[in-house]
Design a protein around this motif. Structure first.
Motif, PDB file in Angstrom:
ATOM      1  N   ASP A 579       0.859  -1.187   0.000  1.00 54.09           N
ATOM      2  CA  ASP A 579       0.000   0.000   0.000  1.00 54.09           C
ATOM      3  C   ASP A 579       0.895   1.236   0.000  1.00 54.09           C
ATOM      4  OD1 ASP A 579      -2.140   1.676   0.035  1.00 54.09           O
ATOM      5  OD2 ASP A 579      -2.825   1.157   2.051  1.00 54.09           O
ATOM      6  N   ILE A 580       1.528   1.451  -1.146  1.00 54.11           N
ATOM      7  CA  ILE A 580       2.533   2.497  -1.317  1.00 54.11           C
ATOM      8  C   ILE A 580       1.955   3.613  -2.184  1.00 54.11           C
ATOM      9  CG2 ILE A 580       4.510   0.975  -1.005  1.00 54.11           C
ATOM     10  CD1 ILE A 580       4.636   0.625  -4.035  1.00 54.11           C
ATOM     11  N   PRO A 581       2.584   4.798  -2.216  1.00 56.30           N
ATOM     12  CA  PRO A 581       2.072   5.878  -3.063  1.00 56.30           C
ATOM     13  C   PRO A 581       2.076   5.492  -4.542  1.00 56.30           C
ATOM     14  CG  PRO A 581       3.647   6.720  -1.463  1.00 56.30           C
ATOM     15  CD  PRO A 581       3.716   5.234  -1.385  1.00 56.30           C
ATOM     16  N   ILE A 582       1.158   6.052  -5.293  1.00 59.50           N
ATOM     17  CA  ILE A 582       1.124   5.826  -6.736  1.00 59.50           C
ATOM     18  C   ILE A 582       2.429   6.332  -7.342  1.00 59.50           C
ATOM     19  CG2 ILE A 582      -0.033   6.484  -8.889  1.00 59.50           C
ATOM     20  CD1 ILE A 582      -2.635   6.692  -7.281  1.00 59.50           C
ATOM     21  N   GLY A 583       2.988   5.508  -8.222  1.00 54.75           N
ATOM     22  CA  GLY A 583       4.269   5.850  -8.833  1.00 54.75           C
ATOM     23  C   GLY A 583       5.462   5.269  -8.114  1.00 54.75           C
ATOM     24  N   CYS A 584       5.244   4.623  -6.983  1.00 54.02           N
ATOM     25  CA  CYS A 584       6.341   4.003  -6.234  1.00 54.02           C
ATOM     26  C   CYS A 584       6.428   2.508  -6.552  1.00 54.02           C
ATOM     27  CB  CYS A 584       6.166   4.219  -4.740  1.00 54.02           C
ATOM     28  SG  CYS A 584       6.544   5.893  -4.222  1.00 54.02           S
ATOM     29  N   ILE A 585       7.586   1.938  -6.254  1.00 54.47           N
ATOM     30  CA  ILE A 585       7.867   0.517  -6.501  1.00 54.47           C
ATOM     31  C   ILE A 585       8.286  -0.107  -5.178  1.00 54.47           C
ATOM     32  CG2 ILE A 585       9.253  -1.123  -7.830  1.00 54.47           C
ATOM     33  CD1 ILE A 585       9.879   1.195  -9.788  1.00 54.47           C
ATOM     34  N   THR A 586       7.801  -1.279  -4.916  1.00 57.69           N
ATOM     35  CA  THR A 586       8.263  -2.026  -3.751  1.00 57.69           C
ATOM     36  C   THR A 586       8.732  -3.398  -4.197  1.00 57.69           C
ATOM     37  OG1 THR A 586       7.714  -2.732  -1.499  1.00 57.69           O
ATOM     38  CG2 THR A 586       6.016  -3.049  -3.165  1.00 57.69           C
ATOM     39  N   HIS A 587       9.791  -3.851  -3.562  1.00 57.41           N
ATOM     40  CA  HIS A 587      10.288  -5.206  -3.847  1.00 57.41           C
ATOM     41  C   HIS A 587       9.787  -6.125  -2.741  1.00 57.41           C
ATOM     42  CE1 HIS A 587      13.005  -7.711  -6.255  1.00 57.41           C
ATOM     43  NE2 HIS A 587      13.160  -8.404  -5.147  1.00 57.41           N
ATOM     44  N   THR A 588       9.212  -7.243  -3.109  1.00 57.48           N
ATOM     45  CA  THR A 588       8.565  -8.087  -2.100  1.00 57.48           C
ATOM     46  C   THR A 588       8.620  -9.548  -2.471  1.00 57.48           C
ATOM     47  OG1 THR A 588       6.486  -8.495  -0.899  1.00 57.48           O
ATOM     48  CG2 THR A 588       6.307  -7.834  -3.207  1.00 57.48           C
ATOM     49  N   ARG A 739      25.437  -8.712 -10.196  1.00 55.30           N
ATOM     50  CA  ARG A 739      24.570  -8.943  -9.034  1.00 55.30           C
ATOM     51  C   ARG A 739      25.224  -9.908  -8.040  1.00 55.30           C
ATOM     52  NH1 ARG A 739      22.257 -14.232  -7.797  1.00 55.30           N
ATOM     53  NH2 ARG A 739      21.976 -15.344  -9.772  1.00 55.30           N
ATOM     54  N   ILE A 740      26.117 -10.801  -8.505  1.00 56.45           N
ATOM     55  CA  ILE A 740      26.818 -11.683  -7.578  1.00 56.45           C
ATOM     56  C   ILE A 740      27.789 -10.877  -6.723  1.00 56.45           C
ATOM     57  CG2 ILE A 740      28.565 -13.517  -7.454  1.00 56.45           C
ATOM     58  CD1 ILE A 740      27.121 -14.854  -9.806  1.00 56.45           C
ATOM     59  N   GLU A 741      28.511  -9.955  -7.346  1.00 54.51           N
ATOM     60  CA  GLU A 741      29.408  -9.090  -6.578  1.00 54.51           C
ATOM     61  C   GLU A 741      28.637  -8.237  -5.583  1.00 54.51           C
ATOM     62  OE1 GLU A 741      33.630  -8.066  -8.577  1.00 54.51           O
ATOM     63  OE2 GLU A 741      31.965  -6.767  -9.147  1.00 54.51           O
ATOM     64  N   LYS A 742      27.438  -7.794  -5.981  1.00 59.77           N
ATOM     65  CA  LYS A 742      26.625  -6.962  -5.094  1.00 59.77           C
ATOM     66  C   LYS A 742      25.840  -7.787  -4.078  1.00 59.77           C
ATOM     67  CE  LYS A 742      27.841  -3.191  -7.135  1.00 59.77           C
ATOM     68  NZ  LYS A 742      27.021  -2.590  -8.175  1.00 59.77           N
ATOM     69  N   PHE A 743      25.988  -9.136  -4.169  1.00 58.20           N
ATOM     70  CA  PHE A 743      25.349 -10.021  -3.187  1.00 58.20           C
ATOM     71  C   PHE A 743      23.826  -9.965  -3.311  1.00 58.20           C
ATOM     72  CE2 PHE A 743      25.737 -11.370   1.591  1.00 58.20           C
ATOM     73  CZ  PHE A 743      25.303 -12.636   1.248  1.00 58.20           C
ATOM     74  N   TYR A 744      23.319  -9.967  -4.555  1.00 55.60           N
ATOM     75  CA  TYR A 744      21.883  -9.953  -4.809  1.00 55.60           C
ATOM     76  C   TYR A 744      21.418 -11.375  -5.112  1.00 55.60           C
ATOM     77  CZ  TYR A 744      21.575  -4.814  -5.242  1.00 55.60           C
ATOM     78  OH  TYR A 744      21.582  -3.465  -5.008  1.00 55.60           O
ATOM     79  N   ALA A 745      20.432 -11.833  -4.369  1.00 55.20           N
ATOM     80  CA  ALA A 745      19.877 -13.161  -4.595  1.00 55.20           C
ATOM     81  C   ALA A 745      18.782 -13.100  -5.651  1.00 55.20           C
ATOM     82  CB  ALA A 745      19.310 -13.725  -3.294  1.00 55.20           C
ATOM     83  N   PHE A 746      18.732 -14.099  -6.519  1.00 52.52           N
ATOM     84  CA  PHE A 746      17.683 -14.208  -7.534  1.00 52.52           C
ATOM     85  C   PHE A 746      16.855 -15.458  -7.266  1.00 52.52           C
ATOM     86  CE2 PHE A 746      18.779 -11.611 -11.584  1.00 52.52           C
ATOM     87  CZ  PHE A 746      18.959 -10.478 -10.812  1.00 52.52           C
ATOM     88  N   THR A 756      13.574 -18.505   3.296  1.00 53.86           N
ATOM     89  CA  THR A 756      12.796 -17.425   3.890  1.00 53.86           C
ATOM     90  C   THR A 756      13.557 -16.104   3.779  1.00 53.86           C
ATOM     91  OG1 THR A 756      13.692 -17.506   6.136  1.00 53.86           O
ATOM     92  CG2 THR A 756      11.967 -19.111   5.585  1.00 53.86           C
ATOM     93  N   PRO A 757      12.850 -14.972   3.887  1.00 49.23           N
ATOM     94  CA  PRO A 757      13.532 -13.665   3.841  1.00 49.23           C
ATOM     95  C   PRO A 757      14.565 -13.502   4.956  1.00 49.23           C
ATOM     96  CG  PRO A 757      11.162 -13.394   3.556  1.00 49.23           C
ATOM     97  CD  PRO A 757      11.382 -14.814   3.935  1.00 49.23           C
ATOM     98  N   LEU A 758      14.310 -14.108   6.101  1.00 51.10           N
ATOM     99  CA  LEU A 758      15.243 -13.973   7.218  1.00 51.10           C
ATOM    100  C   LEU A 758      16.538 -14.725   6.950  1.00 51.10           C
ATOM    101  CD1 LEU A 758      12.744 -14.469  10.202  1.00 51.10           C
ATOM    102  CD2 LEU A 758      13.393 -12.351   9.040  1.00 51.10           C
ATOM    103  N   GLU A 759      16.497 -15.739   6.113  1.00 50.77           N
ATOM    104  CA  GLU A 759      17.681 -16.531   5.810  1.00 50.77           C
ATOM    105  C   GLU A 759      18.567 -15.880   4.751  1.00 50.77           C
ATOM    106  OE1 GLU A 759      15.577 -20.905   6.662  1.00 50.77           O
ATOM    107  OE2 GLU A 759      15.859 -20.161   4.610  1.00 50.77           O
ATOM    108  N   CYS A 760      17.968 -15.028   3.906  1.00 54.23           N
ATOM    109  CA  CYS A 760      18.751 -14.449   2.812  1.00 54.23           C
ATOM    110  C   CYS A 760      18.914 -12.936   2.953  1.00 54.23           C
ATOM    111  CB  CYS A 760      18.136 -14.800   1.461  1.00 54.23           C
ATOM    112  SG  CYS A 760      16.474 -14.184   1.186  1.00 54.23           S
ATOM    113  N   GLY A 761      18.828 -12.439   4.184  1.00 48.64           N
ATOM    114  CA  GLY A 761      19.115 -11.035   4.436  1.00 48.64           C
ATOM    115  C   GLY A 761      18.051 -10.066   3.983  1.00 48.64           C
ATOM    116  N   ARG A 762      16.813 -10.539   3.833  1.00 45.41           N
ATOM    117  CA  ARG A 762      15.741  -9.658   3.381  1.00 45.41           C
ATOM    118  C   ARG A 762      14.651  -9.488   4.429  1.00 45.41           C
ATOM    119  NH1 ARG A 762      14.847 -10.835  -3.087  1.00 45.41           N
ATOM    120  NH2 ARG A 762      17.002 -10.446  -3.696  1.00 45.41           N
TER     121      ARG A 762
END
Length: 898
Positions: A579-588, A739-746, A756-762
């Motif tokens: 439930d974010i403002p119009i025009g915003c993006i959330t990652h979930t 993304r591997i250098e930046k430690f981003y999980a896909f 779970t999000p708690l296991e992968c730093g999210r």
């Protein structure tokens, strides 16, 4: 190998009493008799299978589960429902006789080590099941003779070393062998051209037919009804695509669940419902060579698999039984589907490629007399993996098929997981590699399947290099800029049928007037890849100037409703606040009831009750299914797949803002266009472009979602104006490194349904105070109890970039002498100047029980990663040491909320 040896061997065929020949040596069919391993049936008087007195022909009016297909897989599902879950209200239907399909002619090989972890675990379970049944006096034909895998090339031996390391991590006993060591295990083999082998003593063989009857008998003893001679004519559904029952030739059965385990009929069975269930399977000819009794044959002879020779051979009651997987297979011509299983005419020309290699590896075979060459149809999937899970089209419709000739190996595990899924409503483990939702409509196209099948069976024994690509079924889904990318020198990978640029070689650009799919991104090595310098150049463009990536394959959905229904739905499905403002993006994430990731996506709020969802390419079917399955029946929420409506182009790098500023009259400053926001903009002469300030790699940049009719205009403009900023085309291999250098999980690469999000730093993306959502209770419990599995980044020390085998994912991670995890994705970090691996680890006590994984445990220990049989020390990180968006002045406090 001499021609005389082949001639002598083949000459025995003409003497075989079971094969009739005309004077010109054409094949006469049918056989008067045929054998099924140790069993002999007269086909003229009795169909394959034995009709037992307790196999009823009475159709019940109603039952809980109907299983269609009485092969070893269908019988296993029935067995597990009855034995493990005490579900007795189950009916097993077989159109012919039990075990009368592909089960009767199977080779009965039981190997443990498979291409993926889930397949390996399922095969281990199957072997354990058959051994247990045999120990209880129930016949399965189990014999623990071991498997001997042979390698003719150095690369094959590297793959064996990788297999051995993974096997040890899963407590599978195995041993790497020299050629001489292989000959000691099996003296009948020639060691000519051998590099070595792999010995797996815990493997064995079984009898598929006996397993089938034993599982069915045990299920029947607990109340399951087994009905032979009963074919499904229609699968009944209601207006909401919920299963209602099945219509058979013997009557109608109302049921709550339906399991399609119809083998090579499964695709046809899928078409009997409304809507039709897509089961992408296609049958190929599959041969088994049976010899006459062999003098002095070793009854404990191991199963020999000569992968580079494409064949296997085993002992079978004093005879040899041999088969294999030709590099170029022979799909059937499916003008019509037979009503019952029938042997196919033998094809010695097709089998010759295997026979020649058998005689080369085992010269004594030239002295053995042939009994018969058995040929039967065997179904395969487009990616050479099994199919299981709940069909996306019909609720409570399950598929368990496509066992690709190893049904006995798969059956135990498939039966257990399918029954567990039916009872619990969700799979308790990650089965994404096998889930039917990994396919979309194009995979079920009959012409596509037939074309792909010439290649698929051979994948069984083909050397599996990193990033394996198909040669067939290419150039199916292409963005409008595909021809431009070819001109720029793109080499393509394929995902969900979509051609994605993997890397670019500008010196080998293709002609604009050709669409031949001859630019496939192969990586035929386990060492430093040939595209290394190309990817390095692309990576540096993104870090120092500006790069252009084609993101068009990403899954794109639009969701809207007349009122706030879509907001409420997404709040329940997502763990972050949408439930974010119009025009915003959330990652979930979209979590399951255990807190694991069913999906990982970006949600863009385009209106009060209007969202756009951007997800992984693999999620195109899975994500839609997950959302629609949680819609109330009377919900006004609309979910539309718009993946093919947009061309998505990402521009990233420190000069990306300068480039974008020249293409639009809108301000591109961080103040006017913050990170994780979206604007509808004019780009050049085109309008209505959804421009999103995010890159999925941590670099400064924007993704442009362009209506297809404007795609070429915008692309050409980006390239022309970008020339002054030294813009460079970039592929997914460079994106992977970034993304591997930046430690981003896909998702699908690092995260799955058990993560779970708690296991992968999210954990910061989980908003516990927003109200109820799926998985909330499980995540709260994990937060309270502590996290016992952590996602970390490992930077290798002492790895020689040019000479050592590279990590490619799936390597065991060790602490001391204990395996504590596996890598997921890996790549060479050009900024770090070292190999970088991502993966999950545990903190195991002396008894092997997982404990809480603390930061000190991660940061104060030295880990080792096993690559090609060699241990490499690695330094662990819980945060990436390379700079991310913060280096460009983004507000970290704002980011923490997103």
């Amino acid at each position: 190998m001499s021609t005389a040896m082949v001639t002598r061997f083949l000459s025995k065929v003409w003497e075989c009493p079971y094969i009739g020949r005309t004077p010109n040596n054409s094949i006469l069919r049918p056989y008067s008799h045929t054998r099924v391993l140790s069993r002999t049936f007269d086909i003229a008087s009795e169909p394959i299978g034995i009709l037992h007195d307790w196999f009823t022909s009475e159709i019940p009016k109603q039952t809980r589960v109907v299983i269609c297909g009485g092969g070893v897989v269908g019988c296993s599902v029935a067995y597990h429902l009855a034995v493990h879950h005490n579900w007795k209200d189950v009916v097993l239907l077989e159109q012919g006789r039990l075990g009368g399909g592909t089960t009767w002619h199977g080779a009965g090989l039981l190997g443990q080590i498979k291409p993926t972890t889930i397949e390996t675990k399922m095969c281990q379970y199957s072997i354990g099941l058959y051994k247990d049944l045999e120990n209880r006096g129930l016949s399965t034909g189990w014999k623990g003779c071991g498997s001997l895998l042979l390698a003719r090339t150095k690369d094959r031996m590297i793959s064996f070393k990788r297999l051995a390391a993974s096997a040890e991590a899963m407590n599978i006993e195995c041993e790497l062998l020299t050629p001489q060591g292989a000959a000691k295990i099996s003296p009948i083999i020639s060691t000519e051209d051998l590099e070595g082998g792999l010995w797996i003593p815990g493997d064995g063989v079984g009898d598929p037919y006996k397993c089938c009857l034993t599982l069915a008998t045990e299920a029947k003893n607990l109340g399951v009804k087994v009905i032979e001679g009963c074919s499904v004519q229609r699968v009944l559904t209601d207006d909401h695509h919920q299963l209602k029952g099945v219509e058979t030739n013997l009557g109608v059965i109302s049921c709550d669940y339906f399991v399609n385990s119809g083998g090579w009929w499964a695709r046809h069975i899928g078409r009997l419902s409304q809507p039709k269930v897509k089961v992408p399977l296609y049958p190929c000819e599959h041969h088994f060579l049976h010899t006459l009794p062999v003098k002095d044959i070793d009854p404990q002879m191991p199963v020999i698999r000569d992968y580079d020779g494409h064949f296997y051979i085993r002992e079978n009651q004093g005879r040899y039984l041999a088969g294999g997987f030709e590099p170029i297979s022979k799909p059937l011509d499916l003008k019509e589907l037979p009503g019952s299983f029938k042997p196919l005419p033998e094809d010695w020309d097709q089998f010759y490629v295997l026979l020649e290699q058998m005689l080369f590896r085992i010269p004594s075979l030239a002295e053995v007399e042939v009994d018969r060459l058995c040929n039967g149809p065997e179904s395969f999937t487009p990616d050479c993996k099994w199919i299981m899970g709940e069909a996306p089209e019909v609720k409570n419709y399950f598929v368990a098929s496509g066992m690709k000739s190893i049904g006995i190996e798969a059956a135990g595990g498939i039966g257990k997981l399918t029954s567990d899924w039916i009872v619990s409503g969700e799979p308790a483990t990650d089965i994404w590699d096998l889930d039917i939702r990994r396919f979309i409509g194009l995979h079920n196209n009959l012409m596509f399947l037939k074309a792909r099948m010439r290649e698929v069976p051979g994948m069984h024994y083909r050397l599996k290099y990193p990033f394996t690509e198909f040669e067939t079924g290419r150039c199916l889904r292409m963005s409008p800029i595909y021809p431009r990318l070819k001109i720029a020198g793109a080499f393509f990978s394929q995902n969900m049928g979509y051609e994605k640029p993997a890397y670019f070689d500008p010196d080998t650009g293709a002609s604009a007037d050709t669409l031949e799919c001859d630019r496939i991104a192969h990586t035929h090595t386990f060492h430093k890849p040939p595209w290394f310098n190309n990817v390095w150049s692309e990576y540096m463009a993104c870090r120092e100037r500006v790069g252009l990536l084609d993101y068009s394959s990403f899954t794109k959905l639009e969701l809207w409703s007349p009122g706030c229904e879509v907001v409420n739905l997404l709040q329940y499905l997502c763990s972050n606040d949408v439930d974010i403002p119009i025009g915003c993006i959330t990652h979930t994430g979209m979590q399951n009831k255990w807190g694991g990731y069913e999906n990982d996506c970006s949600l863009v709020r385009l209106g009060e009750n209007f969202y756009m969802l951007i997800g992984p390419t693999d999620q195109q079917m899975r994500c839609q299914t997950w959302i629609k399955r949680h819609l109330p029946m009377d919900s006004p929420v609309v979910v539309a797949d718009v993946t093919s409506m947009y061309t998505a182009i990402c521009v990233m790098g420190p000069r990306a803002r300068d480039l974008m500023t020249e293409l639009t009259d809108s301000s591109m400053t961080s103040r006017d266009f913050p990170f994780f926001t979206c604007k509808i903009m004019d780009i050049g002469l085109a309008s209505g472009i959804k421009v999103m300030n995010l890159t999925h790699t941590g670099e400064l940049g924007w993704v442009l979602y362009i209506p297809n009719e404007y795609a070429l205009h915008v692309y050409d403009l980006l390239v022309d104006v970008g020339a002054k900023y030294e813009i460079k085309h970039v592929g997914y291999y460079a994106m992977r490194t970034l993304r591997i250098e930046k430690f981003y999980a896909f998702w699908g690469k690092d995260m799955d349904t058990t993560t779970t999000p708690l296991e992968c730093g999210r954990g910061f993306r989980v908003k516990f105070d927003k109200g109820d959502f799926i998985g909330k209770d499980a995540l709260l419990k994990q937060k309270k109890d502590g996290v016992k599995r952590r996602y970390i980044q490992l930077v290798l020390e002492d790895h020689d970039l040019h000479n050592d085998v590279w990590p490619w994912g799936g390597e065991p991670i060790y602490l001391g002498n204990k395996c504590i995890g596996l890598t997921t994705t890996t790549g060479y970090g050009f900024t770090m100047g070292k190999q970088v691996c991502l993966g999950f680890i545990q903190n195991l006590d002396s008894s092997g029980n997982p404990q809480i994984v603390t930061n000190d445990y991660i940061l104060k220990n030295t880990f080792h990663i096993v690559i090609g049989g060699k241990f490499f020390p690695a330094k662990a990180n819980i945060h990436s040491p390379t700079l991310s968006f913060i280096e460009y002045g983004y507000d970290s406090a704002y980011m923490a909320t997103r």
